[in-house]
Scaffold this motif. Structure first.
Motif, PDB file in Angstrom:
ATOM      1  N   ALA A   1       0.828  -1.207   0.000  1.00 25.51           N
ATOM      2  CA  ALA A   1       0.000   0.000   0.000  1.00 25.51           C
ATOM      3  C   ALA A   1       0.866   1.262   0.000  1.00 25.51           C
ATOM      4  O   ALA A   1       0.546   2.258  -0.661  1.00 25.51           O
ATOM      5  CB  ALA A   1      -0.922  -0.019   1.217  1.00 25.51           C
TER       6      ALA A   1
ATOM      7  N   GLU B   1       0.853   4.092  -2.844  1.00 23.35           N
ATOM      8  CA  GLU B   1       0.619   5.500  -2.510  1.00 23.35           C
ATOM      9  C   GLU B   1       1.738   6.380  -3.100  1.00 23.35           C
ATOM     10  O   GLU B   1       1.472   7.448  -3.674  1.00 23.35           O
ATOM     11  CB  GLU B   1       0.542   5.678  -0.993  1.00 23.35           C
ATOM     12  CG  GLU B   1       0.372   7.110  -0.527  1.00 23.35           C
ATOM     13  CD  GLU B   1      -0.980   7.698  -0.856  1.00 23.35           C
ATOM     14  OE1 GLU B   1      -1.160   8.910  -0.672  1.00 23.35           O
ATOM     15  OE2 GLU B   1      -1.871   6.945  -1.311  1.00 23.35           O
TER      16      GLU B   1
ATOM     17  N   ASN C   1       1.213   6.642  -6.794  1.00 18.99           N
ATOM     18  CA  ASN C   1       0.105   7.561  -7.111  1.00 18.99           C
ATOM     19  C   ASN C   1       0.522   9.026  -6.930  1.00 18.99           C
ATOM     20  O   ASN C   1       0.177   9.888  -7.746  1.00 18.99           O
ATOM     21  CB  ASN C   1      -1.103   7.258  -6.231  1.00 18.99           C
ATOM     22  CG  ASN C   1      -1.774   5.942  -6.596  1.00 18.99           C
ATOM     23  OD1 ASN C   1      -1.626   5.445  -7.716  1.00 18.99           O
ATOM     24  ND2 ASN C   1      -2.503   5.363  -5.658  1.00 18.99           N
ATOM     25  N   GLU C   2       1.247   9.290  -5.847  1.00 19.38           N
ATOM     26  CA  GLU C   2       1.727  10.647  -5.624  1.00 19.38           C
ATOM     27  C   GLU C   2       2.691  11.088  -6.724  1.00 19.38           C
ATOM     28  O   GLU C   2       2.638  12.236  -7.195  1.00 19.38           O
ATOM     29  CB  GLU C   2       2.410  10.737  -4.257  1.00 19.38           C
ATOM     30  CG  GLU C   2       1.450  10.584  -3.087  1.00 19.38           C
ATOM     31  CD  GLU C   2       2.170  10.608  -1.742  1.00 19.38           C
ATOM     32  OE1 GLU C   2       3.416  10.826  -1.760  1.00 19.38           O
ATOM     33  OE2 GLU C   2       1.525  10.427  -0.710  1.00 19.38           O
TER      34      GLU C   2
ATOM     35  N   LYS D   1      -6.709   9.375  -6.588  1.00 15.88           N
ATOM     36  CA  LYS D   1      -6.148   8.099  -6.140  1.00 15.88           C
ATOM     37  C   LYS D   1      -5.233   8.255  -4.933  1.00 15.88           C
ATOM     38  O   LYS D   1      -4.848   7.263  -4.312  1.00 15.88           O
ATOM     39  CB  LYS D   1      -5.372   7.446  -7.278  1.00 15.88           C
ATOM     40  CG  LYS D   1      -6.218   7.143  -8.503  1.00 15.88           C
ATOM     41  CD  LYS D   1      -5.355   6.557  -9.616  1.00 15.88           C
ATOM     42  CE  LYS D   1      -6.175   6.291 -10.866  1.00 15.88           C
ATOM     43  NZ  LYS D   1      -5.339   5.760 -11.971  1.00 15.88           N
ATOM     44  N   VAL D   2      -4.859   9.496  -4.615  1.00 15.96           N
ATOM     45  CA  VAL D   2      -3.954   9.738  -3.490  1.00 15.96           C
ATOM     46  C   VAL D   2      -4.745   9.631  -2.178  1.00 15.96           C
ATOM     47  O   VAL D   2      -5.808  10.240  -2.031  1.00 15.96           O
ATOM     48  CB  VAL D   2      -3.295  11.137  -3.618  1.00 15.96           C
ATOM     49  CG1 VAL D   2      -2.437  11.436  -2.403  1.00 15.96           C
ATOM     50  CG2 VAL D   2      -2.467  11.214  -4.885  1.00 15.96           C
ATOM     51  N   LYS D   3      -4.218   8.855  -1.196  1.00 13.37           N
ATOM     52  CA  LYS D   3      -4.908   8.638   0.073  1.00 13.37           C
ATOM     53  C   LYS D   3      -4.437   9.587   1.169  1.00 13.37           C
ATOM     54  O   LYS D   3      -5.220   9.922   2.063  1.00 13.37           O
ATOM     55  CB  LYS D   3      -4.691   7.191   0.531  1.00 13.37           C
ATOM     56  CG  LYS D   3      -5.128   6.149  -0.485  1.00 13.37           C
ATOM     57  CD  LYS D   3      -6.605   6.278  -0.827  1.00 13.37           C
ATOM     58  CE  LYS D   3      -7.029   5.205  -1.825  1.00 13.37           C
ATOM     59  NZ  LYS D   3      -8.463   5.349  -2.213  1.00 13.37           N
ATOM     60  N   ASN D   4      -3.200  10.011   1.097  1.00  5.46           N
ATOM     61  CA  ASN D   4      -2.655  10.908   2.121  1.00  5.46           C
ATOM     62  C   ASN D   4      -3.355  12.260   2.042  1.00  5.46           C
ATOM     63  O   ASN D   4      -3.264  12.977   1.037  1.00  5.46           O
ATOM     64  CB  ASN D   4      -1.147  11.076   1.911  1.00  5.46           C
ATOM     65  CG  ASN D   4      -0.497  11.810   3.068  1.00  5.46           C
ATOM     66  OD1 ASN D   4      -0.942  12.871   3.477  1.00  5.46           O
ATOM     67  ND2 ASN D   4       0.582  11.235   3.586  1.00  5.46           N
ATOM     68  N   ALA D   5      -4.054  12.613   3.113  1.00  4.80           N
ATOM     69  CA  ALA D   5      -4.884  13.826   3.115  1.00  4.80           C
ATOM     70  C   ALA D   5      -4.042  15.090   2.925  1.00  4.80           C
ATOM     71  O   ALA D   5      -4.434  16.007   2.190  1.00  4.80           O
ATOM     72  CB  ALA D   5      -5.674  13.920   4.412  1.00  4.80           C
TER      73      ALA D   5
ATOM     74  N   LYS E   1      -2.713  15.251  -0.674  1.00  6.34           N
ATOM     75  CA  LYS E   1      -3.840  15.515  -1.574  1.00  6.34           C
ATOM     76  C   LYS E   1      -4.236  16.992  -1.518  1.00  6.34           C
ATOM     77  O   LYS E   1      -4.559  17.604  -2.552  1.00  6.34           O
ATOM     78  CB  LYS E   1      -5.019  14.633  -1.192  1.00  6.34           C
ATOM     79  CG  LYS E   1      -6.191  14.720  -2.145  1.00  6.34           C
ATOM     80  CD  LYS E   1      -7.268  13.706  -1.760  1.00  6.34           C
ATOM     81  CE  LYS E   1      -8.416  13.769  -2.763  1.00  6.34           C
ATOM     82  NZ  LYS E   1      -9.471  12.786  -2.435  1.00  6.34           N
TER      83      LYS E   1
END
Length: 360
Positions: free
Chosen positions: A64, A68, A71-72, A100-104, A107
């Motif tokens: 994961a 991530e 995606n970043e 698609k980026v999960k890190n708030a 993002k």
């Protein structure tokens, strides 16, 4: 040592009881050992399962984390493309990638960057429109100020190339407008001087004509007196005119006399013609006299100068478009239409465009 405690001294009964007890004791110990071994095996199995689960969780977490990061990285790459070439398509690709980026926190940074790109594109479009509007009406100072303010708002490093180009276009159009203004001012001053000169000439010519007309009236009066005297004395001749002899019925037509006067030139006026016509008729039977005298022609002045004007547009200092007109307004309209044509506007992005109106 107590003899009773020595198994060799036991009786047979004691030996049997002791053997049974020993067997029981040995069985208990053996069972304990087996149970202990089974317990240890179970613990080892649980530990192995636990370690496997931990290892699996770590693998999933690592996967994961790598996803991530990928995606970043993809979002950052697409944002760089959108910064350099901010088309609708490139901006949309960057926005989809950010989803698609999960890190708030990451993002949020990416979303702010997209907003910045959109605002920059808006300012760039406004600046382009303002400069284009000014180029179409380069004499309008309000449009120049609006265009300059719009260009000054382009503070992003990605807008530097466009900003330099727009400033160059503004400077070129401003110089052309200033040159045209100076030319118009010079032309107006020249027209004013020329008009004043022509007015003075017309006034001088009018004074000369009045003097000549007075002289012609006096000459006509003298000629009339001469004619009357000739008729009274029965003379049938008059200064170079034609003579008709008496007819058989006693009617006599004296003569038709036409004197072409001299050509006079007054101050600033040429081509003044004076014509005196005298008609004398004498009817013999009744002795009546008819005298027509002193027809004077007016002034003919057809030598007024006519100024023509050339409207021109140059490309890199070479006059590519020019045409001559009878009036200043026609020449100016031609220049305005040529400068605002699509062809010349396109040339203005890479070439120096100048234009003006001047006497032919």
């Amino acid at each position: 040592m107590n003899k009773n405690l020595n198994p060799l001294n036991w009786t047979k009964k004691q030996q049997i009881i002791g053997g049974a007890v020993a067997i029981v004791l040995i069985g208990g110990v053996t069972t304990g050992i087996v149970n202990h071994a089974n317990h240890q095996a179970k613990e080892r199995k649980i530990e192995a399962l636990k370690n496997k689960k931990i290892k699996l969780c770590k693998a999933r977490a690592e996967k994961a984390r790598k996803l991530e990061k990928n995606n970043e990285a993809d979002s950052k790459k697409l944002l760089d493309v959108a910064e350099k070439t901010p088309t609708d398509k490139n901006i949309k690709l960057a926005e989809d990638s950010i989803l698609k980026v999960k890190n708030a926190e990451v993002k949020k940074v990416f979303d702010n960057q997209v907003v910045g790109i959109k605002n920059r594109v808006k300012l760039e479009n406004e600046a382009k429109t303002a400069v284009s509007n000014y180029q179409k009406d380069a004499m309008n100072q309000d449009k120049f100020k609006t265009a300059q303010q719009s260009v000054n708002k382009l503070t992003s490093s990605y807008s530097k190339g466009l900003k330099d180009s727009l400033n160059k276009q503004l400077a070129t159009s401003k110089k052309q407008a200033d040159d045209a203004t100076k030319a118009q001012q010079a032309k107006s001053e020249s027209d004013s001087k020329e008009k004043a000169t022509n007015t003075n000439k017309e006034q001088s010519a009018s004074t000369g004509n009045a003097t000549n007309n007075n002289a012609n009236v006096d000459a006509g009066t003298d000629s009339q007196s001469t004619v009357n005297n000739d008729v009274a004395s029965g003379s049938n001749s008059y200064g170079g005119g034609s003579q008709n002899n008496y007819s058989q019925d006693g009617s006599n037509t004296s003569q038709n006399n036409t004197n072409s006067g001299s050509s006079n030139q007054g101050q600033g006026n040429s081509g003044q013609n004076n014509s005196n016509t005298n008609t004398n008729t004498n009817t013999g039977g009744n002795g009546s006299n008819t005298n027509n005298n002193g027809s004077n022609g007016g002034n003919n002045n057809n030598n007024q100068p006519q100024t023509r004007y050339v409207g021109w547009v140059s490309v890199d200092g070479v006059r590519r478009y020019s045409q001559t007109f009878n009036t200043l307004g026609e020449a100016q309209s031609y220049v305005d239409a040529t400068v605002n044509s699509p062809e010349v506007i396109n040339l203005g992005f890479e070439h120096s465009i100048r234009y003006g109106v001047e006497p032919a």
